[in-house]
Design an enzyme around this catalytic site. Structure first.
Site, PDB file in Angstrom:
ATOM      1  N   VAL A 230     -12.685 -11.995   7.010  1.00 28.26           N
ATOM      2  CA  VAL A 230     -11.129 -12.941   6.965  1.00 28.26           C
ATOM      3  C   VAL A 230     -10.718 -12.644   8.273  1.00 28.26           C
ATOM      4  O   VAL A 230      -9.664 -13.536   8.237  1.00 28.26           O
ATOM      5  CB  VAL A 230     -10.202 -11.788   5.740  1.00 28.26           C
ATOM      6  CG1 VAL A 230      -9.695 -10.791   6.347  1.00 28.26           C
ATOM      7  CG2 VAL A 230      -9.313 -12.864   5.330  1.00 28.26           C
TER       8      VAL A 230
ATOM      9  N   ASN B 164      -4.891 -10.467   0.271  1.00 27.13           N
ATOM     10  CA  ASN B 164      -4.970  -9.010  -0.435  1.00 27.13           C
ATOM     11  C   ASN B 164      -6.053  -8.173   0.512  1.00 27.13           C
ATOM     12  O   ASN B 164      -5.772  -7.036   0.686  1.00 27.13           O
ATOM     13  CB  ASN B 164      -5.675  -9.242  -1.595  1.00 27.13           C
ATOM     14  CG  ASN B 164      -6.044  -7.782  -2.110  1.00 27.13           C
ATOM     15  OD1 ASN B 164      -5.308  -6.962  -2.423  1.00 27.13           O
ATOM     16  ND2 ASN B 164      -7.561  -7.781  -1.904  1.00 27.13           N
TER      17      ASN B 164
ATOM     18  N   TYR C 220      -2.039   0.749  10.417  1.00 27.08           N
ATOM     19  CA  TYR C 220      -1.851   0.209   9.154  1.00 27.08           C
ATOM     20  C   TYR C 220      -0.397  -0.073   8.702  1.00 27.08           C
ATOM     21  O   TYR C 220      -0.045  -1.116   8.344  1.00 27.08           O
ATOM     22  CB  TYR C 220      -2.258   1.261   7.969  1.00 27.08           C
ATOM     23  CG  TYR C 220      -2.154   0.622   6.632  1.00 27.08           C
ATOM     24  CD1 TYR C 220      -3.325  -0.174   6.177  1.00 27.08           C
ATOM     25  CD2 TYR C 220      -1.388   1.140   5.696  1.00 27.08           C
ATOM     26  CE1 TYR C 220      -3.373  -0.577   4.927  1.00 27.08           C
ATOM     27  CE2 TYR C 220      -1.458   0.826   4.419  1.00 27.08           C
ATOM     28  CZ  TYR C 220      -2.421  -0.006   3.991  1.00 27.08           C
ATOM     29  OH  TYR C 220      -2.334  -0.477   2.817  1.00 27.08           O
ATOM     30  N   ALA C 221       0.775   0.745   9.090  1.00 25.55           N
ATOM     31  CA  ALA C 221       2.152   0.579   8.808  1.00 25.55           C
ATOM     32  C   ALA C 221       2.462  -0.653   9.652  1.00 25.55           C
ATOM     33  O   ALA C 221       3.216  -1.630   8.950  1.00 25.55           O
ATOM     34  CB  ALA C 221       2.916   1.732   8.964  1.00 25.55           C
TER      35      ALA C 221
ATOM     36  N   LYS D 234       1.327  -3.676   8.140  1.00 18.10           N
ATOM     37  CA  LYS D 234       2.005  -4.188   7.007  1.00 18.10           C
ATOM     38  C   LYS D 234       3.297  -4.557   7.349  1.00 18.10           C
ATOM     39  O   LYS D 234       3.845  -5.691   6.344  1.00 18.10           O
ATOM     40  CB  LYS D 234       1.735  -3.193   5.926  1.00 18.10           C
ATOM     41  CG  LYS D 234       0.315  -2.835   5.404  1.00 18.10           C
ATOM     42  CD  LYS D 234      -0.270  -3.848   4.636  1.00 18.10           C
ATOM     43  CE  LYS D 234      -1.517  -3.535   3.964  1.00 18.10           C
ATOM     44  NZ  LYS D 234      -2.142  -4.842   3.375  1.00 18.10           N
TER      45      LYS D 234
HETATM   46  P1  NAI Z   1     -10.311  -1.618  -1.387  1.00 19.00           P
HETATM   47  O1  NAI Z   1     -10.800  -0.970  -0.058  1.00 19.00           O
HETATM   48  O2  NAI Z   1     -10.661  -1.250  -2.461  1.00 19.00           O
HETATM   49  O3  NAI Z   1     -10.451  -3.366  -1.189  1.00 19.00           O
HETATM   50  C1  NAI Z   1     -10.368  -3.997  -0.081  1.00 19.00           C
HETATM   51  C2  NAI Z   1     -10.783  -5.348  -0.347  1.00 19.00           C
HETATM   52  O4  NAI Z   1     -10.643  -5.920   1.057  1.00 19.00           O
HETATM   53  C3  NAI Z   1     -12.222  -5.361  -0.541  1.00 19.00           C
HETATM   54  O5  NAI Z   1     -12.774  -6.348  -1.236  1.00 19.00           O
HETATM   55  C4  NAI Z   1     -13.000  -5.522   0.863  1.00 19.00           C
HETATM   56  O6  NAI Z   1     -14.221  -6.387   0.865  1.00 19.00           O
HETATM   57  C5  NAI Z   1     -12.001  -6.650   1.421  1.00 19.00           C
HETATM   58  N1  NAI Z   1     -12.133  -6.731   2.916  1.00 19.00           N
HETATM   59  C6  NAI Z   1     -11.957  -5.643   3.745  1.00 19.00           C
HETATM   60  N2  NAI Z   1     -12.093  -6.054   4.818  1.00 19.00           N
HETATM   61  C7  NAI Z   1     -12.277  -7.258   5.144  1.00 19.00           C
HETATM   62  C8  NAI Z   1     -12.585  -8.212   6.036  1.00 19.00           C
HETATM   63  N3  NAI Z   1     -12.648  -7.938   7.090  1.00 19.00           N
HETATM   64  N4  NAI Z   1     -13.087  -9.503   5.508  1.00 19.00           N
HETATM   65  C9  NAI Z   1     -12.871  -9.707   4.046  1.00 19.00           C
HETATM   66  N5  NAI Z   1     -12.530  -9.012   3.001  1.00 19.00           N
HETATM   67  C10 NAI Z   1     -12.439  -7.677   3.555  1.00 19.00           C
HETATM   68  O7  NAI Z   1      -8.570  -1.709  -1.214  1.00 19.00           O
HETATM   69  P2  NAI Z   1      -7.374  -1.995  -2.302  1.00 19.00           P
HETATM   70  O8  NAI Z   1      -6.936  -0.503  -2.296  1.00 19.00           O
HETATM   71  O9  NAI Z   1      -7.980  -2.743  -3.421  1.00 19.00           O
HETATM   72  O10 NAI Z   1      -6.200  -2.656  -1.342  1.00 19.00           O
HETATM   73  C11 NAI Z   1      -6.125  -4.003  -1.431  1.00 19.00           C
HETATM   74  C12 NAI Z   1      -4.927  -4.390  -0.717  1.00 19.00           C
HETATM   75  O11 NAI Z   1      -3.945  -3.543  -1.001  1.00 19.00           O
HETATM   76  C13 NAI Z   1      -4.960  -3.895   0.817  1.00 19.00           C
HETATM   77  O12 NAI Z   1      -4.527  -4.950   1.604  1.00 19.00           O
HETATM   78  C14 NAI Z   1      -4.396  -2.578   0.852  1.00 19.00           C
HETATM   79  O13 NAI Z   1      -3.644  -2.354   2.329  1.00 19.00           O
HETATM   80  C15 NAI Z   1      -3.125  -2.808   0.024  1.00 19.00           C
HETATM   81  N6  NAI Z   1      -2.396  -1.857  -0.614  1.00 19.00           N
HETATM   82  C16 NAI Z   1      -3.477  -0.798  -1.265  1.00 19.00           C
HETATM   83  C17 NAI Z   1      -2.831   0.380  -1.814  1.00 19.00           C
HETATM   84  C18 NAI Z   1      -3.437   1.676  -2.457  1.00 19.00           C
HETATM   85  O14 NAI Z   1      -2.854   2.533  -2.847  1.00 19.00           O
HETATM   86  N7  NAI Z   1      -4.522   1.233  -2.779  1.00 19.00           N
HETATM   87  C19 NAI Z   1      -1.497   0.729  -1.558  1.00 19.00           C
HETATM   88  C20 NAI Z   1      -0.603  -0.444  -0.699  1.00 19.00           C
HETATM   89  C21 NAI Z   1      -1.116  -1.607  -0.380  1.00 19.00           C
END
Ligand code: NAI
Length: 246
Positions: free
Chosen positions: A63, A89, A154-155, A158
């Site tokens: 991305v 996302n 990260y912070a 965001k």
């Molecule tokens: P996850 O690690 O389970 O999923 C992340 C997704 O992003 C995956 O589908 C991965 O393939 C994709 N991704 C990562 N790097 C990429 C790249 N360079 N190009 C394309 N796709 C890429 O993470 P989760 O927990 O589902 O988090 C989703 C979003 O929510 C993130 O932005 C995260 O920062 C945010 N978030 C998550 C929290 C949590 O407690 N899990 C809390 C606050 C925010």
């Protein structure tokens, strides 16, 4: 839940976790959903589990590059007959204390979480302006509001995403496009599964509602902000955190 029949949605990072729940929510609402990610096998599972595999399309790509962003938007336009909703996302963490943080740790997190969202927003903007109801929803984090020891990269990414959201909201408001951010707290996904048990218990103790969030808790708010009835909300950050930040 809004009716998303006839609506074209692009979600970055939809192969697991919160992104997968977002893809599913839109697909079940009738949308044609295009999503990006890096794992084609996991993408198949996302489509199969969405309840509407024929309305799901996966585009592999990093991305953070302009080429991948252009390709993702083009695929979404082709699959959905235009583009109405963009959900930024995709995100990663590379947690470590400031004094141990490498340039690579800093650059990569900013590249994926912030530059990636900017690339996709820029690539999608014209299409969203053409839509009957253009919507951008960015997944930030409560950490972008509060800061967190061990997560300076990260912070910062965001918090930057919140600045991007509000600037885009102001720039595109005149074209009928809204831009909002959702700030999840502590959500049960692979991203948080690696936390040491002590840290997870400590975090849970700080959540007034007394439980971790689910990806579906977040997806429901994303769907609301992208829906027909949220047209008068723009530039806002909505925490979905069980009351952690208030
Ligand atoms: P996850 O690690 O389970 O999923 C992340 C997704 O992003 C995956 O589908 C991965 O393939 C994709 N991704 C990562 N790097 C990429 C790249 N360079 N190009 C394309 N796709 C890429 O993470 P989760 O927990 O589902 O988090 C989703 C979003 O929510 C993130 O932005 C995260 O920062 C945010 N978030 C998550 C929290 C949590 O407690 N899990 C809390 C606050 C925010």
């Amino acid at each position: 839940m809004s009716d998303f029949h006839g609506v074209s949605v692009l979600v970055s990072g939809g192969t697991r976790g919160i992104g997968r729940a977002i893809v599913t929510a839109f697909a079940q609402g009738g949308a044609r959903v295009t999503f990006t990610g890096r794992d084609a096998r996991a993408a198949e599972e996302t489509c199969a589990g969405s309840g509407a595999p024929d309305r799901c399309r996966f585009v592999a790509g990093d991305v953070s590059t302009a080429e991948a962003a252009e390709a993702a938007v083009a695929a979404a336009v082709e699959h959905g007959g235009g583009l109405d909703v963009l959900v930024n996302n995709a995100g990663i963490t590379r947690d470590t204390l400031l004094l141990r943080m490498s340039q690579e740790d800093w650059d990569r997190v900013l590249a994926v979480n912030l530059t990636g969202a900017w690339q996709l927003t820029r690539a999608a903007a014209r299409r969203l302006m053409k839509s009957r109801r253009g919507r951008i929803v960015n997944i930030t984090s409560v950490v972008g509001l509060m800061g967190n020891a061990g997560q300076a990269n990260y912070a910062a990414s965001k918090a930057g995403l919140i600045g991007l959201t509000r600037s885009v909201a102001r720039e595109l408001a005149g074209r009928g496009v809204t831009a909002n951010a959702v700030a999840p707290g502590f959500i049960q996904t692979d991203m948080t599964a690696g936390l040491p048990p002590g840290a997870a218990d400590e975090l849970q103790g700080r959540i007034p509602l007394g439980r971790l969030g689910t990806p579906e808790d977040v997806a429901a708010v994303v769907a609301f902000l992208a829906g027909e009835t949220a047209g008068y909300i723009t530039g806002q950050v909505i925490p979905v955190d069980g009351g952690m930040v208030m």
